[in-house]
Write a protein that holds these residues in place. Sequence first.
Motif, short mmCIF file in Angstrom:
data_model
loop_
_atom_site.label_atom_id
_atom_site.label_comp_id
_atom_site.label_asym_id
_atom_site.label_seq_id
_atom_site.Cartn_x
_atom_site.Cartn_y
_atom_site.Cartn_z
N LEU A 176 0.83 -1.20 0.00
CA LEU A 176 0.00 0.00 0.00
C LEU A 176 0.87 1.26 0.00
N LEU A 177 1.95 1.21 0.80
CA LEU A 177 2.86 2.36 0.85
C LEU A 177 3.49 2.59 -0.52
N GLY A 178 3.87 1.47 -1.18
CA GLY A 178 4.47 1.57 -2.51
C GLY A 178 3.49 2.10 -3.54
N ALA A 179 2.23 1.61 -3.44
CA ALA A 179 1.22 1.99 -4.42
C ALA A 179 0.80 3.45 -4.29
N SER A 180 0.71 3.89 -3.01
CA SER A 180 0.21 5.26 -2.81
C SER A 180 1.34 6.28 -2.77
N ASN A 181 2.58 5.76 -2.74
CA ASN A 181 3.75 6.64 -2.68
C ASN A 181 3.68 7.56 -1.46
N TRP A 182 3.13 7.03 -0.36
CA TRP A 182 2.96 7.79 0.87
C TRP A 182 4.28 7.82 1.63
N GLN A 183 4.68 9.00 2.06
CA GLN A 183 5.98 9.14 2.73
C GLN A 183 5.84 9.22 4.25
N GLY A 184 4.62 9.02 4.76
CA GLY A 184 4.37 9.24 6.18
C GLY A 184 5.05 8.26 7.12
#
Lengths: 190, 65
Positions: free
Chosen positions: A150-158
């Motif tokens: 999910l982190l990879g897909a959304s490119n979320w840096q949080g």
Amino acid sequence: MRQGARSWQDYVSCQASLTFSTGIASLEYVKFALHQSDTRGAVPRKMLRTYTSGSRAMRKVHKRYLREFLPATFAYAVLIVAYGFLARSVDSVLLRSLLVVLPLAPIVLMIRAMVRVIRDQDELERRIDLEAIAIASMLTGFGFFSFGMLLGASNWQGAQANVVAIWVLPCLFLSFGLAKIWVSRRYPPG
Amino acid sequence: MNNQVRELRSAQGWSQAELAERLDVSRQTVNAIETGKYDPSLPLAFGIARLFGLSIESIFLPGEE
């Protein structure tokens, strides 16, 4: 804030949560034993009575587990906190590395306590524990795998990778405790 | 699988806790066996049979498949 100071604070806070979750797992055992004991009264008195009284007492195997597991958990927490305080003032890399690996000693004792309780408890208790471990490990493993995707897909840096990794174990312990309560419901103590 | 554990225990005047202590298992296990929610392993079934002085097949009866 200095990067070094921040990283040790992250480390200590996350490891404290790990210790907390480990505590939850062992408390869950106390609750499980209490559930079987039929004793009445306030919870602390009940716990003490469950631990000490005759035929309704906690089984020897679980008393031994608590005797072995809780001091090891306490020693682990002390060593982690000691690392948090000493790491900043120690310049030697070798000594700092030693402080980091020192908590592994009580972890070995925790593993020993867990293996001994699984091996020596009765067959239904073992079944409940193994089912709970299976559920917890799959849930945590695939949960974090999906979270990574999910982190990879959304490119979320949080979420920082090291913080995410440190939360794996607390989630495993917590899900084990919850899974055990859920599995135990199938076999009420009567 | 059906069993006569509850009847045999009551005939002896034992509580579930007493039977559990004699078999070195938890009371939860005794209750699960008595209510048919858990079928014991062969060693535990032999232990139960030995305790009541009976054969396994007179205590544990095959249920409907």
